[in-house]
Write an enzyme that holds these catalytic residues in place. Sequence first.
Site, PDB file in Angstrom:
ATOM      1  N   GLU A 100       1.473  -7.392  12.028  1.00  0.00           N
ATOM      2  CA  GLU A 100       1.327  -7.166  10.988  1.00  0.00           C
ATOM      3  C   GLU A 100       1.597  -6.855   9.359  1.00  0.00           C
ATOM      4  O   GLU A 100       2.485  -7.256   9.670  1.00  0.00           O
ATOM      5  CB  GLU A 100       2.196  -5.077  11.432  1.00  0.00           C
ATOM      6  CG  GLU A 100       2.643  -4.924  10.453  1.00  0.00           C
ATOM      7  CD  GLU A 100       1.201  -3.595  10.135  1.00  0.00           C
ATOM      8  OE1 GLU A 100       0.009  -3.200  10.579  1.00  0.00           O
ATOM      9  OE2 GLU A 100       1.160  -3.704   8.779  1.00  0.00           O
ATOM     10  N   ASP A 148      -9.842  -0.734   7.347  1.00  0.00           N
ATOM     11  CA  ASP A 148     -11.579  -1.003   6.221  1.00  0.00           C
ATOM     12  C   ASP A 148     -11.245  -1.815   5.469  1.00  0.00           C
ATOM     13  O   ASP A 148     -10.545  -2.468   5.414  1.00  0.00           O
ATOM     14  CB  ASP A 148     -11.621   0.571   5.806  1.00  0.00           C
ATOM     15  CG  ASP A 148     -11.748   1.552   6.093  1.00  0.00           C
ATOM     16  OD1 ASP A 148     -12.623   1.336   7.407  1.00  0.00           O
ATOM     17  OD2 ASP A 148     -12.121   2.665   6.030  1.00  0.00           O
ATOM     18  N   PRO A 195      -6.069  -5.214   1.148  1.00  0.00           N
ATOM     19  CA  PRO A 195      -5.088  -6.012   1.790  1.00  0.00           C
ATOM     20  C   PRO A 195      -6.023  -6.465   3.170  1.00  0.00           C
ATOM     21  O   PRO A 195      -5.534  -7.865   3.292  1.00  0.00           O
ATOM     22  CB  PRO A 195      -3.591  -5.718   2.177  1.00  0.00           C
ATOM     23  CG  PRO A 195      -4.007  -4.453   2.453  1.00  0.00           C
ATOM     24  CD  PRO A 195      -4.705  -3.892   1.538  1.00  0.00           C
ATOM     25  N   ASP A 204       0.401   0.229  13.937  1.00  0.00           N
ATOM     26  CA  ASP A 204       0.886   1.880  14.626  1.00  0.00           C
ATOM     27  C   ASP A 204       1.407   1.756  15.628  1.00  0.00           C
ATOM     28  O   ASP A 204       2.016   2.809  16.786  1.00  0.00           O
ATOM     29  CB  ASP A 204      -0.128   3.429  14.601  1.00  0.00           C
ATOM     30  CG  ASP A 204      -1.368   2.092  15.646  1.00  0.00           C
ATOM     31  OD1 ASP A 204      -0.908   1.889  15.956  1.00  0.00           O
ATOM     32  OD2 ASP A 204      -2.798   2.660  14.850  1.00  0.00           O
ATOM     33  N   ASP A 240      -6.376  -5.772  14.732  1.00  0.00           N
ATOM     34  CA  ASP A 240      -6.531  -4.349  14.772  1.00  0.00           C
ATOM     35  C   ASP A 240      -6.724  -3.798  13.241  1.00  0.00           C
ATOM     36  O   ASP A 240      -5.445  -3.433  12.530  1.00  0.00           O
ATOM     37  CB  ASP A 240      -5.889  -4.082  15.581  1.00  0.00           C
ATOM     38  CG  ASP A 240      -5.165  -2.414  15.387  1.00  0.00           C
ATOM     39  OD1 ASP A 240      -6.358  -1.322  14.559  1.00  0.00           O
ATOM     40  OD2 ASP A 240      -5.053  -1.144  16.090  1.00  0.00           O
ATOM     41  N   SER A 241      -7.672  -4.041  12.136  1.00  0.00           N
ATOM     42  CA  SER A 241      -7.923  -3.526  10.815  1.00  0.00           C
ATOM     43  C   SER A 241      -8.191  -2.520  10.633  1.00  0.00           C
ATOM     44  O   SER A 241      -8.806  -1.816  11.402  1.00  0.00           O
ATOM     45  CB  SER A 241      -8.087  -4.897  10.295  1.00  0.00           C
ATOM     46  OG  SER A 241      -9.426  -4.333  10.721  1.00  0.00           O
ATOM     47  N   ASP A 264       1.769 -12.178   7.289  1.00  0.00           N
ATOM     48  CA  ASP A 264       0.119 -12.326   6.773  1.00  0.00           C
ATOM     49  C   ASP A 264      -0.615 -12.465   7.985  1.00  0.00           C
ATOM     50  O   ASP A 264      -0.701 -13.551   8.373  1.00  0.00           O
ATOM     51  CB  ASP A 264      -0.265 -12.779   5.833  1.00  0.00           C
ATOM     52  CG  ASP A 264      -1.648 -12.307   5.302  1.00  0.00           C
ATOM     53  OD1 ASP A 264      -2.391 -12.358   5.985  1.00  0.00           O
ATOM     54  OD2 ASP A 264      -1.875 -12.793   3.869  1.00  0.00           O
ATOM     55  N   GLY A 265      -1.587 -12.006   8.592  1.00  0.00           N
ATOM     56  CA  GLY A 265      -1.762 -12.293   9.828  1.00  0.00           C
ATOM     57  C   GLY A 265      -2.901 -13.561   9.494  1.00  0.00           C
ATOM     58  O   GLY A 265      -3.773 -14.308  10.253  1.00  0.00           O
ATOM     59  N   GLN A 312       1.061  -1.182   0.238  1.00  0.00           N
ATOM     60  CA  GLN A 312       0.021  -0.214   0.137  1.00  0.00           C
ATOM     61  C   GLN A 312       1.071   1.365   0.090  1.00  0.00           C
ATOM     62  O   GLN A 312       2.265   1.234   0.120  1.00  0.00           O
ATOM     63  CB  GLN A 312      -1.252   0.040   1.201  1.00  0.00           C
ATOM     64  CG  GLN A 312       0.666   0.277   3.132  1.00  0.00           C
ATOM     65  CD  GLN A 312      -1.341  -0.932   3.690  1.00  0.00           C
ATOM     66  OE1 GLN A 312      -2.061  -0.887   3.589  1.00  0.00           O
ATOM     67  NE2 GLN A 312      -0.427  -0.668   4.599  1.00  0.00           N
TER      68      GLN A 312
END
EC number: 2.5.1.16
Lengths: 290, 290
Positions: B122, B175, B179, B102, B172-173, B154-155, B47
């Site tokens: 993450e 929108d 991805p 974050d 904790d994603s 990748d979670g 991204q």
Amino acid sequence: MKTNELPKYFKNIDDELWFEEVEVEKKDLKISYKVNKCFSYAKSPYQEVALIDTNAFGPCLVLDGVMQTTSADGFIYNEMITHIPVLTHKNPKNVLVIGGGDCGAVRELAKYEELETIDMVELDELVTEECIKFLPEISGGPSFDKRINFKFGDGVEYVKETDIKYDIVMVDSPDPEGPAKDLFGEEFYKNVKRTLKTDGVMVCQSESPMIHRNIIENTRKILKNNFKIVKTYIAFVPTYPGGIWSFTMASDVYDPSDMDVNRLPLETRYLTKKIVKSCFDLPNFISDLK
Amino acid sequence: MKTNELPKYFKNIDDELWFEEVEVEKKDLKISYKVNKCFSYAKSPYQEVALIDTNAFGPCLVLDGVMQTTSADGFIYNEMITHIPVLTHKNPKNVLVIGGGDCGAVRELAKYEELETIDMVELDELVTEECIKFLPEISGGPSFDKRINFKFGDGVEYVKETDIKYDIVMVDSPDPEGPAKDLFGEEFYKNVKRTLKTDGVMVCQSESPMIHRNIIENTRKILKNNFKIVKTYIAFVPTYPGGIWSFTMASDVYDPSDMDVNRLPLETRYLTKKIVKSCFDLPNFISDLK
């Protein structure tokens, strides 16, 4: 004066019409709404009054380019400013609403059978006329409860001059810009107190705890100078910048922690018996406010 | 890849730089922020990652043109997604955070002495690197509690493959676009459950009750298919469109109404012992959701 032009805060972007609202104080934040239709746009002696249909929040009232209320979330603001003071007062009979031209607050008040008189003093009759026509989700449309009396005029002058003493005074004002500026000053609140019975309760909208912390602190300071009990409560108001909105109530006699939640009318969309209490549980960063 | 160009969602308006965020689902609502500075802008394999300084809310993280967190209000989201599941679990020792690049959530978790292991999976290491550099108000800067383990990857794959069983899993994603789309599907939540101990607690952010009602209902449906106790709670998140944000927690054993509020750490800016309970008191128009 009706006008055929579109408001200057409308923008045509890629063949879509958008209403762009600039946050009044620092002008560093904008919310923009895609507009399906402009129902009406006119200049009254006081301000530019626009009724528009937005895609995201349905029909809305815009005054001088500032979003006032939307069909989608206006009920939250109106329930919060109305039910908390009415439930806090033990035996209210007459209420004065200053501002509130969209009629949302008086419509909420009419849910209480115990109220005998509901006076609304709105400066701008055009606002009320247009909201009755184009914002029935808020105003309730053209037929009103018989206890509601419209007194179009200046609320600042009204509280200076009236001989009526009220149980509750609700200050349902726009932002402190333009004609509403005086509704945030100490002289006005002294006259509100003069207009209340000795056990009266007043409430005002006191802006966003995220963005207008100075306004809340100033309002609280003025009210504490004039009333024994001053309490701030909050609600979600999605279409106001900052999302959280605050209201501050004041009385010499009644404390909201003693309110009888069972008097809450059944027909509310936001408020529950729990929330009329928990709206006073402020997050730490808000309870820090003086 | 670092880039010198400015993000395409930046606009130069009357010699001021503005970041314009378009609400993802219906594209009929925009929030625009006046930008003081772009600290960094880079394209990761996943991204576009931008760290910007806004006038209204200070330094912020923006992913693919969508505001993720701001210095001014990020603490609200991070406290809400962290403290509610930790207080709901009676004796948590290890926690998995999926997403949360974050570092705001792991920083909140580290306030609990009873936690022994805090794993964060993450997808995008660049997000974490940039937040550590430019968003210390959220990330806490470069030094981390020794119990925190970064596992970049990748979670979705992680919960499919790991042998570790957790007391708490926090999703904790961003929108459900790009991805993060898989983080809202039933297969993912089945694997989250597989990764939990039998008395585990999970939580996810479930979007705005004003704007994304279908997402909340879908998330609640999936969780109810897989857990005995499913509860949605809300908070103010001023910089997300709609202002109200929802979180949904699930467990087969623990109910949040039994939580011990006295375990809440002292250093919170939003949450109080009252709000950890009252955040479950939903307004009528939200408790209507299936």
